[in-house]
Design a protein around this motif. Structure first.
Motif, PDB file in Angstrom:
ATOM      1  N   SER A  23      21.360  21.811  75.702  1.00  0.00           N
ATOM      2  CA  SER A  23      20.405  22.864  75.510  1.00  0.00           C
ATOM      3  C   SER A  23      21.409  24.140  75.079  1.00  0.00           C
ATOM      4  N   GLU A  24      22.578  24.281  75.601  1.00  0.00           N
ATOM      5  CA  GLU A  24      23.407  25.304  75.193  1.00  0.00           C
ATOM      6  C   GLU A  24      24.055  25.014  73.801  1.00  0.00           C
ATOM      7  N   LYS A  26      22.305  23.325  71.345  1.00  0.00           N
ATOM      8  CA  LYS A  26      21.164  23.613  70.614  1.00  0.00           C
ATOM      9  C   LYS A  26      21.132  25.266  70.141  1.00  0.00           C
ATOM     10  N   VAL A  52      15.157  27.200  73.141  1.00  0.00           N
ATOM     11  CA  VAL A  52      15.758  27.107  74.548  1.00  0.00           C
ATOM     12  C   VAL A  52      15.293  28.290  75.249  1.00  0.00           C
ATOM     13  N   THR A  56      19.561  29.719  79.521  1.00  0.00           N
ATOM     14  CA  THR A  56      20.329  28.535  78.946  1.00  0.00           C
ATOM     15  C   THR A  56      21.499  29.570  77.814  1.00  0.00           C
TER      16      THR A  56
END
Length: 290
Positions: A23-24, A26, A52, A56
């Motif tokens: 997710s980071e 992303k 996100v 995050t």
């Protein structure tokens, strides 16, 4: 303003990419796709735009070394300001904080830092891939620079022309570029030099060439020319010095490294080309005999 030894947010993302969660990453990728604009919004808006969560984003900026999002935001703003600053603003930035040491010492320190920062941040796999493209004669190599960087483009052209065949140096006049683009084809390579303040003509040229299947290689500064959005290979060189102008020393050093790598990639064909070139110089009596 960013100091010569301080990496950009873009570079911090690259350095810490392996530590980031999916997710980071992303959010990091969303930022790189719209850099630095995607990070100039509030943390809530930036997270929502990337798809996100706000935590995050907060975790990612801390992994990059920032205390929190405000510091991250300020770093991006400083980069944006550095991108558009002219000679007067650049001089004011270093003069106000200049130490008492002689300019020669400060200049030498800045150049040394630039070289160290530039070469420590070159991805070796990308460097090798770019060198192979620059050496490959299956396609033509085009070289172009801007108002300040055209001398670097000419330097690169002179050396690559000695190493390999089918090398073209685009003139400094954008009005002539369509004549070159007309002959560009898939498999060709376009080497572009562009540092702040970035030239819109070069960005358009890169986009048009890329659409024709040409591989774009960009040599730029630490903030990255907009051409980076099109380039397959981008090399960031640190350029700030105690001057109203940016330094080309790190850029020239990187170019010489690429020239040396391309030469080795083509050896012994390059050696034979050198020998034939020397024979022609002898016929024209261009150089004095030792």
């Amino acid at each position: 303003m960013t100091s010569p030894a301080q990496p950009t947010v873009r570079q911090l993302i690259r350095n810490h990419h392996a530590e980031l969660t999916l997710s980071e990453r992303k959010f990091a990728n969303a930022l790189l796709e719209d850099y630095p604009g995607a990070g100039l919004a509030s943390i809530t808006a930036a997270a929502a735009n990337a798809g996100v969560s706000t935590p995050t984003v907060a975790r990612m900026v801390q992994k990059l070394g920032f205390k929190g999002y405000p510091q991250f935001h300020q770093a991006l703003l400083a980069e944006l300001q550095a991108k558009v600053s002219g000679p007067e603003a650049r001089r004011a930035a270093w003069a106000s904080e200049a130490p008492d040491s002689h300019l020669l010492n400060r200049f030498a320190d800045a150049v040394t830092q630039n070289l160290r920062q530039t070469f420590s941040n070159v991805d070796t796999a990308q460097f090798d891939a770019a060198a192979k493209r620059l050496a490959a004669t299956e396609g033509r190599l085009y070289v172009v620079g801007g108002r300040i960087t055209r001398s670097l483009a000419e330097y690169a052209f002179t050396h690559f022309q000695a190493i390999r065949a089918r090398v073209t140096h685009l003139t400094s006049s954008p009005a002539t570029w369509p004549h070159y683009v007309l002959d560009m084809a898939e498999g060709d390579t376009l080497l572009i030099f562009d540092i702040r303040r970035y030239e819109e003509n070069l960005e358009r040229l890169a986009r048009i060439a890329s659409e024709r299947g040409v591989t774009v290689i960009l040599v730029t500064d630490q903030w990255a020319s907009p051409v980076a959005a099109t380039a397959e290979h981008t090399f960031n060189c640190w350029v700030e010095i105690p001057s109203a102008w940016d330094s080309s020393i790190a850029i020239l050093s990187l170019v010489e490294a690429l020239i040396a790598a391309a030469q080795e990639e083509r050896w012994p064909d390059a050696r034979d080309r050198f020998e034939r070139l020397d024979a022609l110089f002898e016929l024209t009596r261009l150089f004095q005999r030792s």
